[in-house]
Design a protein around this motif. Structure first.
Motif, PDB file in Angstrom:
ATOM      1  N   PRO A   1     -38.951  35.581   6.989  1.00  0.00           N
ATOM      2  CA  PRO A   1     -37.614  34.743   6.630  1.00  0.00           C
ATOM      3  C   PRO A   1     -36.781  35.381   5.571  1.00  0.00           C
ATOM      4  N   PHE A   2     -35.617  35.155   5.486  1.00  0.00           N
ATOM      5  CA  PHE A   2     -34.652  35.785   4.522  1.00  0.00           C
ATOM      6  C   PHE A   2     -33.647  34.474   4.172  1.00  0.00           C
ATOM      7  N   PRO A   3     -32.991  34.471   2.826  1.00  0.00           N
ATOM      8  CA  PRO A   3     -31.830  33.571   2.627  1.00  0.00           C
ATOM      9  C   PRO A   3     -30.542  33.929   3.314  1.00  0.00           C
ATOM     10  N   ARG A   4     -29.750  32.932   3.677  1.00  0.00           N
ATOM     11  CA  ARG A   4     -28.461  33.498   4.107  1.00  0.00           C
ATOM     12  C   ARG A   4     -27.836  34.437   2.988  1.00  0.00           C
ATOM     13  N   GLY A   5     -27.845  33.999   2.051  1.00  0.00           N
ATOM     14  CA  GLY A   5     -27.028  34.880   0.852  1.00  0.00           C
ATOM     15  C   GLY A   5     -25.737  35.230   1.074  1.00  0.00           C
ATOM     16  N   ASN A   6     -25.448  36.680   1.164  1.00  0.00           N
ATOM     17  CA  ASN A   6     -23.978  37.254   1.274  1.00  0.00           C
ATOM     18  C   ASN A   6     -23.941  37.690   2.556  1.00  0.00           C
ATOM     19  N   LEU A   7     -24.711  37.152   3.687  1.00  0.00           N
ATOM     20  CA  LEU A   7     -24.608  37.680   5.045  1.00  0.00           C
ATOM     21  C   LEU A   7     -23.272  36.956   5.505  1.00  0.00           C
ATOM     22  N   ASP A   8     -22.414  37.617   6.200  1.00  0.00           N
ATOM     23  CA  ASP A   8     -21.045  37.241   6.636  1.00  0.00           C
ATOM     24  C   ASP A   8     -21.286  36.003   7.719  1.00  0.00           C
ATOM     25  N   ALA A   9     -20.647  34.912   7.388  1.00  0.00           N
ATOM     26  CA  ALA A   9     -20.982  33.566   8.458  1.00  0.00           C
ATOM     27  C   ALA A   9     -20.308  33.805   9.821  1.00  0.00           C
ATOM     28  N   GLY A  10     -19.358  34.577   9.912  1.00  0.00           N
ATOM     29  CA  GLY A  10     -18.787  34.931  11.187  1.00  0.00           C
ATOM     30  C   GLY A  10     -19.500  35.624  12.045  1.00  0.00           C
ATOM     31  N   ARG A  11     -20.151  36.758  11.465  1.00  0.00           N
ATOM     32  CA  ARG A  11     -21.309  37.603  12.132  1.00  0.00           C
ATOM     33  C   ARG A  11     -22.609  36.735  12.252  1.00  0.00           C
ATOM     34  N   LEU A  12     -22.851  35.938  11.630  1.00  0.00           N
ATOM     35  CA  LEU A  12     -24.370  35.393  11.932  1.00  0.00           C
ATOM     36  C   LEU A  12     -23.983  34.316  12.849  1.00  0.00           C
ATOM     37  N   SER A  13     -22.640  33.747  12.798  1.00  0.00           N
ATOM     38  CA  SER A  13     -22.621  32.687  13.982  1.00  0.00           C
ATOM     39  C   SER A  13     -22.468  32.906  15.514  1.00  0.00           C
ATOM     40  N   TRP A  14     -22.481  34.528  15.750  1.00  0.00           N
ATOM     41  CA  TRP A  14     -22.767  35.067  16.937  1.00  0.00           C
ATOM     42  C   TRP A  14     -24.124  35.049  17.295  1.00  0.00           C
ATOM     43  N   LEU A  15     -24.981  34.995  16.249  1.00  0.00           N
ATOM     44  CA  LEU A  15     -26.398  34.981  16.539  1.00  0.00           C
ATOM     45  C   LEU A  15     -27.246  33.815  16.411  1.00  0.00           C
ATOM     46  N   ILE A  16     -26.609  32.900  15.774  1.00  0.00           N
ATOM     47  CA  ILE A  16     -27.248  31.728  15.064  1.00  0.00           C
ATOM     48  C   ILE A  16     -27.852  30.780  16.229  1.00  0.00           C
ATOM     49  N   GLY A  17     -29.127  30.329  16.223  1.00  0.00           N
ATOM     50  CA  GLY A  17     -29.373  29.387  17.025  1.00  0.00           C
ATOM     51  C   GLY A  17     -30.065  30.026  18.604  1.00  0.00           C
ATOM     52  N   ARG A  18     -30.109  31.444  18.470  1.00  0.00           N
ATOM     53  CA  ARG A  18     -30.707  32.213  19.507  1.00  0.00           C
ATOM     54  C   ARG A  18     -31.576  33.470  18.862  1.00  0.00           C
ATOM     55  N   GLU A  19     -30.900  34.377  18.505  1.00  0.00           N
ATOM     56  CA  GLU A  19     -31.663  35.503  18.038  1.00  0.00           C
ATOM     57  C   GLU A  19     -31.956  35.260  16.478  1.00  0.00           C
ATOM     58  N   VAL A  20     -31.414  34.627  15.897  1.00  0.00           N
ATOM     59  CA  VAL A  20     -31.346  34.348  14.300  1.00  0.00           C
ATOM     60  C   VAL A  20     -31.568  32.870  14.313  1.00  0.00           C
ATOM     61  N   VAL A  21     -32.540  32.059  13.680  1.00  0.00           N
ATOM     62  CA  VAL A  21     -33.036  30.939  13.903  1.00  0.00           C
ATOM     63  C   VAL A  21     -33.213  30.402  12.321  1.00  0.00           C
ATOM     64  N   ALA A  22     -32.857  29.188  12.185  1.00  0.00           N
ATOM     65  CA  ALA A  22     -33.109  28.523  10.771  1.00  0.00           C
ATOM     66  C   ALA A  22     -34.595  28.323  10.642  1.00  0.00           C
ATOM     67  N   VAL A  23     -35.140  28.385   9.346  1.00  0.00           N
ATOM     68  CA  VAL A  23     -36.433  27.983   8.868  1.00  0.00           C
ATOM     69  C   VAL A  23     -36.258  26.618   8.640  1.00  0.00           C
ATOM     70  N   GLY A  24     -36.871  25.846   9.317  1.00  0.00           N
ATOM     71  CA  GLY A  24     -36.583  24.358   8.804  1.00  0.00           C
ATOM     72  C   GLY A  24     -35.402  23.838   9.225  1.00  0.00           C
ATOM     73  N   LYS A  25     -34.783  22.740   8.781  1.00  0.00           N
ATOM     74  CA  LYS A  25     -33.559  22.133   9.215  1.00  0.00           C
ATOM     75  C   LYS A  25     -32.254  22.917   8.787  1.00  0.00           C
ATOM     76  N   LEU A  26     -31.425  23.302   9.776  1.00  0.00           N
ATOM     77  CA  LEU A  26     -30.289  24.094   9.526  1.00  0.00           C
ATOM     78  C   LEU A  26     -29.500  23.225   8.578  1.00  0.00           C
ATOM     79  N   ASP A  27     -29.067  23.974   7.546  1.00  0.00           N
ATOM     80  CA  ASP A  27     -27.938  23.306   6.569  1.00  0.00           C
ATOM     81  C   ASP A  27     -26.620  24.628   6.622  1.00  0.00           C
ATOM     82  N   PRO A  28     -25.755  24.287   7.561  1.00  0.00           N
ATOM     83  CA  PRO A  28     -24.795  25.410   7.947  1.00  0.00           C
ATOM     84  C   PRO A  28     -24.000  25.846   6.746  1.00  0.00           C
ATOM     85  N   THR A  29     -23.941  25.136   5.680  1.00  0.00           N
ATOM     86  CA  THR A  29     -23.075  25.372   4.518  1.00  0.00           C
ATOM     87  C   THR A  29     -24.140  25.817   3.307  1.00  0.00           C
TER      88      THR A  29
END
Length: 137
Positions: free
Chosen positions: A63-91
């Motif tokens: 697991p890793f914190p979102r931190g300064n990873l680009d939201a636009g780039r993460l959004s192409w992978l979120i919910g598929r190859e990249v998943v939240a640990v626990g409940k997703l807080d998108p902001t």
């Protein structure tokens, strides 16, 4: 906002951004699952592949914190190859994420092949001196 030191800044030779330099004063850009249609441009698909390769290289299955990873780039992978640990807080910049290796291999088999593509991260525009540490949160 945690800054992932050593993570590539962008896809080498392009303007496809992987990290942001500083936190948004209005709050983190929300992560929104984006659909990847078959007719996406090859450059966009290559950016997804490179970003996922960088995530795997940098964090593996941990697991890793979102931190300064680009939201636009993460959004192409979120919910598929990249998943939240626990409940997703998108902001939330502190949201823990992890790479789902099974899904990653199913969606991007070229990353796991013997002749996997290599990315020249040295040419990615990353420079330790690029950080603006004055606005550290």
């Amino acid at each position: 906002m945690l800054k992932h030191r050593g993570f590539p800044g962008r896809l080498p030779g392009t303007d496809f951004q992987f990290i942001i330099r500083r936190a948004n004063k209005k709050g983190a850009t929300p992560l929104v699952r984006r659909e990847r249609y078959r007719d996406r441009k090859p450059a966009d698909r290559r950016a997804d592949t490179a970003f996922l390769a960088a995530l795997i290289q940098h964090f593996g299955e941990e697991p890793f914190p979102r931190g300064n990873l680009d939201a636009g780039r993460l959004s192409w992978l979120i919910g598929r190859e990249v998943v939240a640990v626990g409940k997703l807080d998108p902001t939330d910049y502190d949201q823990l994420l992890r790479v789902d290796m099974k899904r990653a291999e199913a969606s991007f088999p070229e990353l796991f092949a013997a002749d996997a593509p290599e990315f020249d991260w040295e040419e990615s525009g990353w420079d330790e001196g690029d950080w603006d540490d004055e606005d550290e949160d």
